[in-house]
Scaffold this motif. Structure first.
Motif, PDB file in Angstrom:
ATOM      1  N   ARG A  63       1.309  -1.493   0.039  1.00 53.29           N
ATOM      2  CA  ARG A  63      -0.050   0.404   0.298  1.00 53.29           C
ATOM      3  C   ARG A  63       0.706   1.269  -0.453  1.00 53.29           C
ATOM      4  O   ARG A  63       2.529   0.778   0.431  1.00 53.29           O
ATOM      5  N   PRO A  64       0.424   2.401  -0.270  1.00 56.36           N
ATOM      6  CA  PRO A  64       1.362   3.290  -0.044  1.00 56.36           C
ATOM      7  C   PRO A  64       1.588   3.395   1.367  1.00 56.36           C
ATOM      8  O   PRO A  64       1.039   3.417   2.408  1.00 56.36           O
ATOM      9  N   GLY A  65       2.685   4.106   1.130  1.00 51.92           N
ATOM     10  CA  GLY A  65       3.282   3.673   2.972  1.00 51.92           C
ATOM     11  C   GLY A  65       4.401   2.712   3.032  1.00 51.92           C
ATOM     12  O   GLY A  65       5.716   2.732   4.082  1.00 51.92           O
ATOM     13  N   ASP A  66       4.409   1.853   2.125  1.00 51.06           N
ATOM     14  CA  ASP A  66       4.790   0.904   2.325  1.00 51.06           C
ATOM     15  C   ASP A  66       6.706   0.569   1.357  1.00 51.06           C
ATOM     16  O   ASP A  66       6.532   1.597   0.693  1.00 51.06           O
ATOM     17  N   VAL A  67       7.775   0.021   1.412  1.00 52.35           N
ATOM     18  CA  VAL A  67       8.323  -0.218   0.165  1.00 52.35           C
ATOM     19  C   VAL A  67       8.557  -1.724   0.255  1.00 52.35           C
ATOM     20  O   VAL A  67       8.403  -2.183   0.548  1.00 52.35           O
ATOM     21  N   VAL A  68       8.800  -1.796  -1.585  1.00 51.39           N
ATOM     22  CA  VAL A  68       8.577  -3.293  -1.438  1.00 51.39           C
ATOM     23  C   VAL A  68      10.339  -2.990  -2.546  1.00 51.39           C
ATOM     24  O   VAL A  68      10.834  -2.649  -2.666  1.00 51.39           O
ATOM     25  N   ILE A  69      10.758  -4.759  -1.999  1.00 49.99           N
ATOM     26  CA  ILE A  69      12.119  -5.212  -2.547  1.00 49.99           C
ATOM     27  C   ILE A  69      11.818  -6.015  -3.364  1.00 49.99           C
ATOM     28  O   ILE A  69      11.473  -7.009  -2.808  1.00 49.99           O
ATOM     29  N   GLY A  83       0.556   2.032  -4.588  1.00 47.63           N
ATOM     30  CA  GLY A  83       0.860   3.131  -3.835  1.00 47.63           C
ATOM     31  C   GLY A  83       2.571   2.842  -3.596  1.00 47.63           C
ATOM     32  O   GLY A  83       2.880   4.160  -3.279  1.00 47.63           O
ATOM     33  N   ALA A  84       3.069   1.664  -3.369  1.00 49.99           N
ATOM     34  CA  ALA A  84       4.060   1.504  -2.758  1.00 49.99           C
ATOM     35  C   ALA A  84       5.254   1.592  -3.377  1.00 49.99           C
ATOM     36  O   ALA A  84       4.906   2.273  -4.720  1.00 49.99           O
ATOM     37  N   LYS A  85       6.322   2.427  -2.368  1.00 51.26           N
ATOM     38  CA  LYS A  85       7.765   2.446  -3.182  1.00 51.26           C
ATOM     39  C   LYS A  85       8.458   1.254  -3.995  1.00 51.26           C
ATOM     40  O   LYS A  85       8.205   0.227  -2.749  1.00 51.26           O
ATOM     41  N   VAL A  86       9.388   0.946  -4.786  1.00 49.70           N
ATOM     42  CA  VAL A  86       9.510   0.002  -5.303  1.00 49.70           C
ATOM     43  C   VAL A  86      10.768   0.349  -5.423  1.00 49.70           C
ATOM     44  O   VAL A  86      11.712   0.573  -5.677  1.00 49.70           O
ATOM     45  N   ARG A 143      11.941   6.803   3.845  1.00 53.37           N
ATOM     46  CA  ARG A 143      11.773   8.324   4.325  1.00 53.37           C
ATOM     47  C   ARG A 143      10.964   8.982   3.743  1.00 53.37           C
ATOM     48  O   ARG A 143       9.786   9.604   3.967  1.00 53.37           O
ATOM     49  N   ALA A 144      11.000   8.731   2.408  1.00 52.88           N
ATOM     50  CA  ALA A 144       9.069   9.049   1.413  1.00 52.88           C
ATOM     51  C   ALA A 144       8.658   8.850   1.396  1.00 52.88           C
ATOM     52  O   ALA A 144       7.071   8.851   1.536  1.00 52.88           O
ATOM     53  N   ALA A 145       8.373   7.354   2.084  1.00 49.54           N
ATOM     54  CA  ALA A 145       7.557   6.112   1.929  1.00 49.54           C
ATOM     55  C   ALA A 145       6.216   6.801   3.689  1.00 49.54           C
ATOM     56  O   ALA A 145       4.896   7.495   3.247  1.00 49.54           O
ATOM     57  N   ALA A 146       7.372   7.426   4.144  1.00 47.77           N
ATOM     58  CA  ALA A 146       6.503   7.367   6.375  1.00 47.77           C
ATOM     59  C   ALA A 146       6.026   8.576   5.422  1.00 47.77           C
ATOM     60  O   ALA A 146       5.175   9.418   6.004  1.00 47.77           O
ATOM     61  N   LYS A 147       6.677   9.830   4.372  1.00 51.57           N
ATOM     62  CA  LYS A 147       5.840  11.152   3.962  1.00 51.57           C
ATOM     63  C   LYS A 147       3.874  10.890   3.568  1.00 51.57           C
ATOM     64  O   LYS A 147       2.729  11.237   4.157  1.00 51.57           O
TER      65      LYS A 147
END
Length: 149
Positions: A63-69, A83-86, A143-147
């Motif tokens: 979801r938004p606010g998450d990071v996927v590796i 909406g996740a950062k990847v 840091r970007a996802a936390a915002k």
């Protein structure tokens, strides 16, 4: 939350170190065979054997606010859409602006490999600079996802 497509991920230790420093929970998702971490922030998630089981599990939760590796481009596309950062293990960010191009390149390379069965993979070894670049990229992504989250 950080979701790691962990079976073939070369940066699990780096993920855990950055997550510990920033106090972010991690789900290491695999088909099994990974040693559990004693870190209370790290949850080991074992999915059934089968094609794409880990990818499906992650894609259903990102979801938004998450990071996927992940190095898996179809999973990356689904996570970006959610909406996740990847991040790829080399630190490259996959975004709405470049994930479609990455999918097209993946398909092209699959076609080239199918046309020439003797063609070998053969990138350079994963080194210290790659690990440092990944750690920096993960720090920025969290840091970007936390915002956003």
């Amino acid at each position: 939350m950080i979701y790691v497509d962990a079976d073939a991920c070369p940066v699990k230790a780096e993920v855990e170190a950055v997550a510990t420093r920033l106090k972010v929970r991690v789900a290491m998702v695999s088909n099994g065979g990974l040693r559990p971490s004693p870190n209370p922030l790290v949850e080991m998630v074992y999915v059934p054997e089968g094609p794409d089981a880990a990818d499906i599990w992650i894609a259903e939760r990102a979801r938004p606010g998450d990071v996927v590796i992940t190095g898996d481009i179809p999973l990356a596309a689904r996570a970006v859409e959610a909406g996740a950062k990847v991040l790829k293990p080399n630190g490259e960010a996959l975004t709405g602006a470049n994930v479609r191009e990455a999918l097209a390149m993946r398909d092209l390379m699959a076609d080239l490999r199918a046309a020439d069965p003797f063609r070998q993979g053969g990138g350079r070894p994963f080194g210290k600079a790659d690990r440092a670049r990944f750690r920096d990229a993960l720090d920025r992504a969290l840091r970007a996802a936390a915002k956003e989250g």
